[in-house]
Design an enzyme around this catalytic site. Structure first.
Site, PDB file in Angstrom:
ATOM      1  NE  ARG A 147      -2.589   1.076   3.521  1.00  0.00           N
ATOM      2  CZ  ARG A 147      -3.338   0.929   4.607  1.00  0.00           C
ATOM      3  NH1 ARG A 147      -4.621   0.622   4.499  1.00  0.00           N
ATOM      4  NH2 ARG A 147      -2.812   1.057   5.810  1.00  0.00           N
ATOM      5  NE  ARG A 182       9.357  20.497 -12.456  1.00  0.00           N
ATOM      6  CZ  ARG A 182       8.955  21.289 -13.447  1.00  0.00           C
ATOM      7  NH1 ARG A 182       9.136  20.923 -14.687  1.00  0.00           N
ATOM      8  NH2 ARG A 182       8.359  22.441 -13.198  1.00  0.00           N
ATOM      9  CE  LYS A 193      -2.010   4.886   6.480  1.00  0.00           C
ATOM     10  NZ  LYS A 193      -3.083   5.150   7.415  1.00  0.00           N
TER      11      LYS A 193
END
Ligand code: PXG
Length: 289
Positions: A50, A103, A150
């Site tokens: 996950r 970035r 999450k």
């Protein structure tokens, strides 16, 4: 306590990351909460999978392989000599500048593993049940910030928690954008009606909890009919039993919702039996360390 950061262990007070880390500046990162029982890490593969799925969607490259992260978790537990523990695995975008553009984080992601003892709720609530309320803050829209991710951005749930705590309640039901019951701030929700088990489907602003999946699996094996179905508050109020599931909370009975007594006002029979079966499973299943 020893904390793992990017492959090295540091004493708790020396375990530090940059104030320019985008995990801190923007909540740009992902995490998992994992538990171990008697030196067995429960559902470790599922949590690692996950974590990688959350990272994939936010385009965060985890510098270690799944196997290396598993090793890091086991090593952290060994270093801290913990038999029963709660493990927090955190991966942030890393150090950047004050702009939110990922970035700008030129180095690698920051990987942190913390292991500690945890007691989420006092034993009394597991015996007598929890009182919860529905709060105004709704769960994130899946197309805004999908609850399946999450992420380190938990403000949505923290606002709901504050609303519950403000009126002296420990946990809150969050509705989805259509007004159906989604989940609680750090737990999934189940109800029992006429010996059938119901929980909201994962598509409606509900995290597909690993404890939720485990409970569904236990129930199916025990030939209890299960339904992943949208739930209204009314259906919760008139349920025979209600309980919450989460890695930290495990299975906790709920006996009052928005002032309405659930069933007899005591933890239900099916809830107690699922709690027992869940405990048995945690004793025999897991990755050893
Ligand atoms: N819903 C939400 C929103 C969660 O964050 C769960 C359900 C339960 O999922 P698992 O896979 O654990 O069965 C969670 C995860 C904590 C804490 O420190 C716990 C969670 C999230 C954030 C913090 O108690 N639980």
């Amino acid at each position: 306590m020893k904390v793992y950061i990017n492959g090295k262990f540091y004493e708790k007070n020396d375990a530090k990351i940059s104030v320019f880390d985008h995990g801190l500046l923007y909540g740009d990162g992902v995490f998992e909460g994992i538990r171990s029982y008697n030196r067995l890490v429960f559902k470790l593969k599922e949590h690692i999978d996950r974590l990688f799925e959350s990272a994939h969607t936010i385009m965060l490259e985890i510098p270690q392989s799944k196997q290396e992260l598993i090793k890091a978790v086991l090593l952290t537990l060994k270093e801290n000599n913990l038999k029963d523990a709660y493990i927090r695995l955190i991966v942030t975008r890393g150090e950047g500048d004050l702009g939110l553009d990922p970035r700008k984080c030129k180095g690698k992601a920051t990987v942190i593993t913390i292991a500690d003892k945890v007691v989420l709720y006092p034993e009394k609530f597991y015996k007598e049940g929890l009182q919860i309320i529905t709060v105004p803050t709704i769960r994130n829209l899946p197309e805004a910030l999908n609850p399946q991710i999450k992420s380190l951005n938990y403000l949505n749930n923290i606002l709901a928690k504050i609303e519950a705590v403000n009126v002296g309640v420990d946990e809150a039901i969050m509705l989805d954008f259509l007004g159906y019951v989604a989940e609680c701030t750090g737990d999934n929700i189940f109800i029992v009606k006429q010996n059938h088990l119901y929980t909201p489907p994962q598509c409606m602003g509900t995290l597909r909890g690993i404890t939720r999946d485990t409970v569904l699996e236990i129930a199916r094996k025990s030939k209890i009919p299960v339904h992943e179905h949208v739930l209204t508050r009314h259906e919760v109020y008139i349920s025979d039993e209600c309980f919450l599931t989460g890695t930290a909370a495990e299975i906790i009975p709920v006996v009052k919702v928005d002032g309405r007594m659930i069933g007899s006002g005591k933890p239900g029979k099916l809830t107690l039996s699922l709690m027992k079966k869940f405990k048995e499973l945690t004793k025999k299943e897991g990755v050893k360390y």
